[in-house]
Motif scaffolding. Structure first.
Motif, PDB file in Angstrom:
ATOM      1  N   GLY A  50      36.797  37.187  51.046  1.00  0.00           N
ATOM      2  CA  GLY A  50      38.086  36.380  51.890  1.00  0.00           C
ATOM      3  C   GLY A  50      36.813  36.715  53.464  1.00  0.00           C
ATOM      4  N   ARG A  51      35.950  37.735  54.079  1.00  0.00           N
ATOM      5  CA  ARG A  51      35.212  37.722  54.898  1.00  0.00           C
ATOM      6  C   ARG A  51      34.220  37.721  55.685  1.00  0.00           C
ATOM      7  NH1 ARG A  51      38.402  43.600  57.360  1.00  0.00           N
ATOM      8  NH2 ARG A  51      40.378  42.992  56.941  1.00  0.00           N
ATOM      9  N   ILE A  52      33.963  36.950  56.588  1.00  0.00           N
ATOM     10  CA  ILE A  52      32.652  37.288  56.844  1.00  0.00           C
ATOM     11  C   ILE A  52      31.591  38.408  57.284  1.00  0.00           C
ATOM     12  CG2 ILE A  52      31.077  35.666  58.065  1.00  0.00           C
ATOM     13  CD1 ILE A  52      33.038  33.851  56.749  1.00  0.00           C
ATOM     14  N   VAL A  53      30.537  38.650  56.536  1.00  0.00           N
ATOM     15  CA  VAL A  53      30.092  39.585  56.684  1.00  0.00           C
ATOM     16  C   VAL A  53      28.831  39.391  57.662  1.00  0.00           C
ATOM     17  CG1 VAL A  53      31.308  41.638  54.609  1.00  0.00           C
ATOM     18  CG2 VAL A  53      29.120  40.293  54.617  1.00  0.00           C
ATOM     19  N   GLY A  54      28.213  38.325  57.737  1.00  0.00           N
ATOM     20  CA  GLY A  54      27.035  38.745  57.523  1.00  0.00           C
ATOM     21  C   GLY A  54      26.880  36.740  57.957  1.00  0.00           C
ATOM     22  N   HIS A  55      25.490  36.692  59.151  1.00  0.00           N
ATOM     23  CA  HIS A  55      25.551  35.391  59.273  1.00  0.00           C
ATOM     24  C   HIS A  55      23.909  35.108  59.141  1.00  0.00           C
ATOM     25  CE1 HIS A  55      24.898  32.583  63.085  1.00  0.00           C
ATOM     26  NE2 HIS A  55      25.313  31.531  62.356  1.00  0.00           N
ATOM     27  N   ILE A  56      23.437  33.884  59.168  1.00  0.00           N
ATOM     28  CA  ILE A  56      21.815  34.159  59.772  1.00  0.00           C
ATOM     29  C   ILE A  56      21.579  32.227  59.645  1.00  0.00           C
ATOM     30  CG2 ILE A  56      20.999  32.725  57.378  1.00  0.00           C
ATOM     31  CD1 ILE A  56      18.410  34.472  58.122  1.00  0.00           C
ATOM     32  N   LEU A  57      21.038  32.317  61.197  1.00  0.00           N
ATOM     33  CA  LEU A  57      20.938  30.936  61.533  1.00  0.00           C
ATOM     34  C   LEU A  57      18.947  30.828  61.623  1.00  0.00           C
ATOM     35  CD1 LEU A  57      22.858  29.009  64.233  1.00  0.00           C
ATOM     36  CD2 LEU A  57      20.468  28.289  64.458  1.00  0.00           C
ATOM     37  N   PHE A  58      18.703  29.493  61.839  1.00  0.00           N
ATOM     38  CA  PHE A  58      17.208  28.527  61.377  1.00  0.00           C
ATOM     39  C   PHE A  58      17.628  27.532  62.423  1.00  0.00           C
ATOM     40  CE2 PHE A  58      17.708  30.646  57.867  1.00  0.00           C
ATOM     41  CZ  PHE A  58      16.272  31.932  57.611  1.00  0.00           C
ATOM     42  N   SER A  59      16.573  26.723  63.402  1.00  0.00           N
ATOM     43  CA  SER A  59      16.119  26.052  64.440  1.00  0.00           C
ATOM     44  C   SER A  59      15.340  25.346  64.316  1.00  0.00           C
ATOM     45  CB  SER A  59      16.670  26.528  65.799  1.00  0.00           C
ATOM     46  OG  SER A  59      15.950  27.632  66.070  1.00  0.00           O
ATOM     47  N   PRO A  60      15.389  24.139  64.373  1.00  0.00           N
ATOM     48  CA  PRO A  60      13.730  23.689  64.401  1.00  0.00           C
ATOM     49  C   PRO A  60      13.302  24.058  65.722  1.00  0.00           C
ATOM     50  CG  PRO A  60      15.489  22.158  64.390  1.00  0.00           C
ATOM     51  CD  PRO A  60      16.096  23.324  64.680  1.00  0.00           C
ATOM     52  N   VAL A  61      11.392  24.731  64.940  1.00  0.00           N
ATOM     53  CA  VAL A  61      10.839  24.826  67.006  1.00  0.00           C
ATOM     54  C   VAL A  61       9.921  23.727  66.461  1.00  0.00           C
ATOM     55  CG1 VAL A  61      10.880  27.005  66.774  1.00  0.00           C
ATOM     56  CG2 VAL A  61       9.121  25.420  65.753  1.00  0.00           C
ATOM     57  N   HIS A  62       9.515  23.148  68.141  1.00  0.00           N
ATOM     58  CA  HIS A  62       8.257  22.088  68.479  1.00  0.00           C
ATOM     59  C   HIS A  62       7.237  23.006  68.047  1.00  0.00           C
ATOM     60  CE1 HIS A  62      11.405  19.270  69.596  1.00  0.00           C
ATOM     61  NE2 HIS A  62      12.255  19.731  70.380  1.00  0.00           N
ATOM     62  N   GLY A  63       6.200  22.234  67.463  1.00  0.00           N
ATOM     63  CA  GLY A  63       5.440  23.054  66.965  1.00  0.00           C
ATOM     64  C   GLY A  63       4.247  22.105  66.363  1.00  0.00           C
ATOM     65  N   PRO A  64       2.808  22.637  65.478  1.00  0.00           N
ATOM     66  CA  PRO A  64       2.262  21.475  65.115  1.00  0.00           C
ATOM     67  C   PRO A  64       2.456  21.418  64.024  1.00  0.00           C
ATOM     68  CG  PRO A  64       1.183  23.244  65.670  1.00  0.00           C
ATOM     69  CD  PRO A  64       2.211  23.884  66.093  1.00  0.00           C
ATOM     70  N   PHE A  65       3.428  21.634  63.119  1.00  0.00           N
ATOM     71  CA  PHE A  65       3.796  21.446  61.947  1.00  0.00           C
ATOM     72  C   PHE A  65       5.423  21.615  62.185  1.00  0.00           C
ATOM     73  CE2 PHE A  65       1.277  25.643  62.434  1.00  0.00           C
ATOM     74  CZ  PHE A  65       2.552  26.022  61.886  1.00  0.00           C
ATOM     75  N   ARG A  66       6.361  21.447  61.252  1.00  0.00           N
ATOM     76  CA  ARG A  66       7.889  20.960  60.314  1.00  0.00           C
ATOM     77  C   ARG A  66       7.845  22.507  60.462  1.00  0.00           C
ATOM     78  NH1 ARG A  66      10.555  19.371  56.224  1.00  0.00           N
ATOM     79  NH2 ARG A  66      12.523  18.978  58.323  1.00  0.00           N
ATOM     80  N   ALA A  67       8.712  23.716  61.534  1.00  0.00           N
ATOM     81  CA  ALA A  67       8.446  24.593  61.221  1.00  0.00           C
ATOM     82  C   ALA A  67       9.961  24.816  61.776  1.00  0.00           C
ATOM     83  CB  ALA A  67       7.659  25.370  61.923  1.00  0.00           C
ATOM     84  N   LEU A  68      10.488  26.067  61.278  1.00  0.00           N
ATOM     85  CA  LEU A  68      11.731  26.522  61.853  1.00  0.00           C
ATOM     86  C   LEU A  68      11.573  28.300  62.157  1.00  0.00           C
ATOM     87  CD1 LEU A  68      14.104  25.817  58.550  1.00  0.00           C
ATOM     88  CD2 LEU A  68      14.513  25.107  60.629  1.00  0.00           C
ATOM     89  N   ALA A  69      12.994  28.623  63.323  1.00  0.00           N
ATOM     90  CA  ALA A  69      12.409  30.269  63.875  1.00  0.00           C
ATOM     91  C   ALA A  69      13.837  30.402  63.114  1.00  0.00           C
ATOM     92  CB  ALA A  69      12.709  29.645  65.789  1.00  0.00           C
ATOM     93  N   LEU A  70      13.264  31.555  62.676  1.00  0.00           N
ATOM     94  CA  LEU A  70      14.748  32.620  62.061  1.00  0.00           C
ATOM     95  C   LEU A  70      15.399  33.819  63.219  1.00  0.00           C
ATOM     96  CD1 LEU A  70      14.685  34.612  59.677  1.00  0.00           C
ATOM     97  CD2 LEU A  70      16.144  35.009  61.338  1.00  0.00           C
ATOM     98  N   ALA A  71      16.628  33.125  63.720  1.00  0.00           N
ATOM     99  CA  ALA A  71      17.071  33.637  64.518  1.00  0.00           C
ATOM    100  C   ALA A  71      19.078  33.073  65.307  1.00  0.00           C
ATOM    101  CB  ALA A  71      16.277  33.990  66.598  1.00  0.00           C
ATOM    102  N   PRO A  72      19.350  34.204  65.064  1.00  0.00           N
ATOM    103  CA  PRO A  72      19.705  35.785  64.800  1.00  0.00           C
ATOM    104  C   PRO A  72      20.092  35.484  63.234  1.00  0.00           C
ATOM    105  CG  PRO A  72      21.396  34.884  65.936  1.00  0.00           C
ATOM    106  CD  PRO A  72      21.704  33.749  65.792  1.00  0.00           C
ATOM    107  N   VAL A  73      20.016  37.003  63.266  1.00  0.00           N
ATOM    108  CA  VAL A  73      20.545  37.757  61.688  1.00  0.00           C
ATOM    109  C   VAL A  73      21.531  38.679  61.738  1.00  0.00           C
ATOM    110  CG1 VAL A  73      18.589  38.536  60.924  1.00  0.00           C
ATOM    111  CG2 VAL A  73      20.207  38.253  59.091  1.00  0.00           C
ATOM    112  N   ALA A  74      22.583  38.444  61.379  1.00  0.00           N
ATOM    113  CA  ALA A  74      23.465  40.178  61.679  1.00  0.00           C
ATOM    114  C   ALA A  74      24.443  40.137  60.474  1.00  0.00           C
ATOM    115  CB  ALA A  74      24.180  39.235  62.906  1.00  0.00           C
ATOM    116  N   VAL A  75      24.974  41.837  60.467  1.00  0.00           N
ATOM    117  CA  VAL A  75      25.238  42.244  59.351  1.00  0.00           C
ATOM    118  C   VAL A  75      26.361  43.106  60.305  1.00  0.00           C
ATOM    119  CG1 VAL A  75      25.199  43.325  57.745  1.00  0.00           C
ATOM    120  CG2 VAL A  75      23.536  41.894  57.535  1.00  0.00           C
ATOM    121  N   ALA A  76      27.377  42.505  59.432  1.00  0.00           N
ATOM    122  CA  ALA A  76      28.642  43.607  60.392  1.00  0.00           C
ATOM    123  C   ALA A  76      28.385  44.982  60.208  1.00  0.00           C
ATOM    124  CB  ALA A  76      29.972  43.717  59.624  1.00  0.00           C
ATOM    125  N   PRO A  77      27.931  45.750  61.171  1.00  0.00           N
ATOM    126  CA  PRO A  77      27.564  48.067  61.196  1.00  0.00           C
ATOM    127  C   PRO A  77      27.660  47.991  59.757  1.00  0.00           C
ATOM    128  CG  PRO A  77      28.217  46.547  63.297  1.00  0.00           C
ATOM    129  CD  PRO A  77      28.582  45.640  62.882  1.00  0.00           C
TER     130      PRO A  77
END
Ligand code: COA
Length: 161
Positions: A50-77
């Protein structure tokens, strides 16, 4: 441990994980700005008991093809080194493949990201404020459709120092 899509009810717990994992609030603020801008293309949490222990987000970049950026990724220390970060990254890749994204760019430590097949050489031809030895790319569907061009991250990244 369960990996699932982030929901609005998770946002406060996600902020707590980001504030604990990074030295300051920049990444927590970045995530909130990416969401506000509609740029959270893939956002996942790792949940345990029941607890969130990690998180990740991918966002679109503008570029010559369909690409994402991975940022950030984090895990509880207190949960580092248990494979949670790896599980989030791999789950994100699977979803991105399923959504027919061509590639993912990441700025980070090659010693970590190479284990997920990110390659600085693959990103070397692209112009970006993040270009350099820590800028890497992962091709999701065979060879990249292009090997050079401008890669522009989502607007929220411009607010980062
Ligand atoms: C990076 C991070 C998400 C990894 O999460 P994790 O759940 O601990 O990762 P995993 O358990 O899947 O993998 C652990 C392995 O990665 C390695 N690793 C972690 N961070 C690393 C880094 N910056 N450079 C090189 N290796 C790293 C560990 O040494 C460990 O190696 P081993 O498998 O050989 O023992 C986590 O350490 C974290 O939240 N760090 C703070 C935030 C951050 O720096 N995020 C990345 C930049 S956006």
């Amino acid at each position: 441990m369960n990996i699932r899509a982030a929901a609005p009810g998770d946002h406060s717990a996600i902020r707590d994980v980001l504030l604990a994992a990074f030295p300051g609030p920049d990444e927590a603020d970045l995530v909130e700005q990416l969401r506000a801008d509609g740029d959270a293309a893939i956002e996942l949490v790792a949940e345990q008991d029941g607890r969130i222990v990690g998180h990740i987000l991918f966002s679109p970049v503008h570029g010559p093809f369909r690409a994402l950026a991975l940022a950030p990724v984090a895990v509880a220390p207190q949960r580092h080194g248990e494979g949670i970060g790896s599980a989030l990254i791999k789950a994100g890749h699977e979803l991105a493949r399923g959504q027919a994204w061509d590639a993912i760019f990441v700025l980070g430590e090659p010693a970590y990201y190479r284990r997920f097949d990110y390659d600085p050489a693959l990103a070397a031809g692209f112009d970006s404020p993040y270009a350099g030895p820590y800028f890497m790319a992962l091709a999701l569907r065979g060879a990249l459709p292009a090997t050079e061009g401008q890669v522009t991250h989502a607007r929220a990244f411009a607010g980062l120092g």
